[in-house]
Design a protein around this motif. Structure first.
Motif, PDB file in Angstrom:
ATOM      1  N   UNK A   1      10.602  -5.065  -1.445  1.00 25.26           N
ATOM      2  CA  UNK A   1       9.056  -5.307  -1.284  1.00 25.26           C
ATOM      3  C   UNK A   1       9.027  -6.098  -0.057  1.00 25.26           C
ATOM      4  N   UNK A   2       9.826  -6.829   0.164  1.00 22.72           N
ATOM      5  CA  UNK A   2      10.098  -7.694   1.541  1.00 22.72           C
ATOM      6  C   UNK A   2      10.298  -6.681   2.816  1.00 22.72           C
ATOM      7  N   UNK A   3      11.037  -5.650   2.870  1.00 20.94           N
ATOM      8  CA  UNK A   3      11.035  -4.616   3.732  1.00 20.94           C
ATOM      9  C   UNK A   3       9.976  -3.900   4.083  1.00 20.94           C
ATOM     10  N   UNK A   4       9.087  -3.376   2.923  1.00 21.59           N
ATOM     11  CA  UNK A   4       7.818  -2.628   3.055  1.00 21.59           C
ATOM     12  C   UNK A   4       6.813  -3.785   3.829  1.00 21.59           C
ATOM     13  N   UNK A   5       6.739  -4.660   3.201  1.00 19.24           N
ATOM     14  CA  UNK A   5       5.822  -5.829   3.722  1.00 19.24           C
ATOM     15  C   UNK A   5       6.056  -6.133   5.321  1.00 19.24           C
ATOM     16  N   UNK A   6       7.418  -6.368   5.580  1.00 17.80           N
ATOM     17  CA  UNK A   6       7.731  -6.698   6.901  1.00 17.80           C
ATOM     18  C   UNK A   6       7.242  -5.209   7.942  1.00 17.80           C
ATOM     19  N   UNK A   7       7.191  -4.199   7.163  1.00 17.92           N
ATOM     20  CA  UNK A   7       7.143  -2.853   8.091  1.00 17.92           C
ATOM     21  C   UNK A   7       5.536  -2.611   8.478  1.00 17.92           C
ATOM     22  N   UNK A   8       4.743  -3.583   7.622  1.00 15.22           N
ATOM     23  CA  UNK A   8       3.295  -3.365   7.631  1.00 15.22           C
ATOM     24  C   UNK A   8       2.960  -4.933   8.750  1.00 15.22           C
ATOM     25  N   UNK A   9       3.954  -5.311   9.427  1.00 20.11           N
ATOM     26  CA  UNK A   9       3.818  -6.162  10.309  1.00 20.11           C
ATOM     27  C   UNK A   9       3.334  -7.670   9.865  1.00 20.11           C
ATOM     28  N   UNK A  10       3.610  -7.978   8.578  1.00 22.65           N
ATOM     29  CA  UNK A  10       3.739  -9.300   8.052  1.00 22.65           C
ATOM     30  C   UNK A  10       4.787 -10.093   8.360  1.00 22.65           C
ATOM     31  N   UNK A  11       4.499 -11.374   8.449  1.00 24.90           N
ATOM     32  CA  UNK A  11       5.516 -12.152   8.315  1.00 24.90           C
ATOM     33  C   UNK A  11       6.007 -12.451   6.843  1.00 24.90           C
ATOM     34  N   UNK A  12       7.437 -12.162   6.624  1.00 27.29           N
ATOM     35  CA  UNK A  12       7.809 -12.209   5.329  1.00 27.29           C
ATOM     36  C   UNK A  12       8.807 -13.532   5.157  1.00 27.29           C
ATOM     37  N   UNK A  13       8.522 -14.169   3.987  1.00 31.84           N
ATOM     38  CA  UNK A  13       9.250 -15.252   3.581  1.00 31.84           C
ATOM     39  C   UNK A  13      10.159 -14.929   2.604  1.00 31.84           C
ATOM     40  N   UNK A  14      11.321 -14.876   2.764  1.00 30.17           N
ATOM     41  CA  UNK A  14      12.438 -14.176   1.698  1.00 30.17           C
ATOM     42  C   UNK A  14      12.730 -15.282   0.731  1.00 30.17           C
ATOM     43  N   UNK A  15      12.192 -15.294  -0.198  1.00 27.06           N
ATOM     44  CA  UNK A  15      12.501 -16.528  -1.183  1.00 27.06           C
ATOM     45  C   UNK A  15      13.862 -16.001  -2.146  1.00 27.06           C
TER      46      UNK A  15
ATOM     47  N   UNK B   1       9.838   1.905  -6.331  1.00 23.92           N
ATOM     48  CA  UNK B   1       9.699   0.613  -7.210  1.00 23.92           C
ATOM     49  C   UNK B   1       8.965  -0.001  -6.420  1.00 23.92           C
ATOM     50  N   UNK B   2       9.104  -0.318  -5.338  1.00 23.46           N
ATOM     51  CA  UNK B   2       8.474  -1.356  -4.428  1.00 23.46           C
ATOM     52  C   UNK B   2       7.238  -1.023  -4.071  1.00 23.46           C
ATOM     53  N   UNK B   3       6.879   0.294  -3.789  1.00 26.05           N
ATOM     54  CA  UNK B   3       5.804   0.798  -3.514  1.00 26.05           C
ATOM     55  C   UNK B   3       4.522   0.357  -4.027  1.00 26.05           C
ATOM     56  N   UNK B   4       4.607   0.359  -5.343  1.00 27.27           N
ATOM     57  CA  UNK B   4       3.338   0.113  -6.181  1.00 27.27           C
ATOM     58  C   UNK B   4       2.962  -1.679  -5.946  1.00 27.27           C
ATOM     59  N   UNK B   5       3.945  -2.293  -6.007  1.00 24.98           N
ATOM     60  CA  UNK B   5       3.834  -3.736  -5.554  1.00 24.98           C
ATOM     61  C   UNK B   5       3.126  -3.957  -4.275  1.00 24.98           C
ATOM     62  N   UNK B   6       3.722  -3.390  -3.189  1.00 24.55           N
ATOM     63  CA  UNK B   6       3.137  -3.250  -1.807  1.00 24.55           C
ATOM     64  C   UNK B   6       1.661  -2.923  -1.829  1.00 24.55           C
ATOM     65  N   UNK B   7       1.386  -1.742  -2.610  1.00 19.46           N
ATOM     66  CA  UNK B   7       0.092  -1.340  -2.655  1.00 19.46           C
ATOM     67  C   UNK B   7      -0.960  -2.497  -3.178  1.00 19.46           C
ATOM     68  N   UNK B   8      -0.435  -3.169  -4.233  1.00 20.62           N
ATOM     69  CA  UNK B   8      -1.330  -4.231  -4.997  1.00 20.62           C
ATOM     70  C   UNK B   8      -1.431  -5.230  -3.949  1.00 20.62           C
ATOM     71  N   UNK B   9      -0.374  -5.634  -3.187  1.00 26.01           N
ATOM     72  CA  UNK B   9      -0.389  -6.592  -2.233  1.00 26.01           C
ATOM     73  C   UNK B   9      -1.557  -6.439  -1.120  1.00 26.01           C
ATOM     74  N   UNK B  10      -1.727  -5.315  -0.793  1.00 28.24           N
ATOM     75  CA  UNK B  10      -2.428  -5.011   0.372  1.00 28.24           C
ATOM     76  C   UNK B  10      -3.697  -4.224  -0.085  1.00 28.24           C
TER      77      UNK B  10
END
Length: 255
Positions: A24-38, A227-236
């Protein structure tokens, strides 16, 4: 993390140093978000954040144990200090209780013989930890123009699917810990969505599917990226996107 960066989409992903969280973090970063890795382990969190930066992403490690209120408060303070807002919260950190969630490794979760301490431990992370992190981040989410919260759930949380004797989970052993904790997470998702709807915060639950991760000894048939893709879709989601929903790759999942 000091100073403040304005007008930058910021996402926090809990449990992001490996598995689905890292995907999820990788895909959000690829969308030019600043990602905080908890991550509970500072070293592993920094290693994951460094890998994202090497790949061209803007990422920072945040020490965050969802069962430790001190680290939750400190994470919120760091986000406040550096960014002043949070656009995306992905509550991904979770435990299975039995170590693995494949059928052959779930005997210790059978309701009639389950260890209550283990059930409490699972709920502490999968339910109470989500409340702790979400409540700490809500003030920051309210400052975002498009705030999104995604709770990483499971198809096993579906009471409809689980109660069908001829359904896809008929062969699984009954669970008093992992599956009920995810059902509770789904219920919690709806309650947060109802509360935060007026603030424009879209809150949904995601079922990534049977992804090959440590929790199932990499027996899953889906890749982490899928698996991460559905999460990223909902996050965006756009402003007209759903809230109070439960979604998998295939679309809405029955409650």
């Amino acid at each position: 993390m000091s100073g403040r960066t304005a007008h930058r989409r910021v996402a926090l992903v809990t449990g992001a140093n490996k598995g689905i969280g890292r995907g999820i973090a990788e895909q959000l970063a690829a969308l030019d978000m600043t990602v905080l890795v908890g991550a509970r382990d500072p070293r592993r969190g920094e290693e994951a954040a460094a890998a994202l930066r090497v790949a061209g992403g803007d990422a920072y490690a945040v020490t965050l144990d969802v069962t430790d209120q001190a680290t939750v408060r400190e994470a919120a303070r760091q986000v406040e200090e550096r960014f002043g807002h949070l656009d995306v919260l992905v509550n991904n950190a979770g435990v299975t209780g039995s170590g693995q969630i494949s059928p052959q490794d779930a005997h210790d979760q059978i309701p009639s013989s389950v260890n209550l301490d283990m059930v409490r431990e699972v709920f502490e992370t999968n339910v109470f930890g989500v409340i702790a992190v979400t409540n700490a981040m809500v003030p920051l989410l309210r400052r975002s123009p498009a705030p999104r919260v995604v709770n990483v759930s499971s198809h096993a949380a579906s009471l409809t699917l689980a109660s069908d004797p001829d359904g896809p989970f008929a062969a699984l052993l009954p669970s008093a810990a992992y599956s009920p904790s995810k059902s509770a997470l789904n219920a919690l998702t709806v309650q947060y969505a109802d509360e935060l709807r007026k603030d424009g915060v879209l809150v949904n639950a995601a079922a990534p599917g049977y992804v090959a991760t440590d929790s199932n000894n990499h027996t899953g048939f889906l890749t982490v990226a899928r698996g991460a893709a559905v999460v990223v879709r909902l996050a965006t989601l756009g402003a007209d996107g759903p809230t109070a929903g439960f979604f998998g790759e295939e679309g809405p999942v029955p409650w």
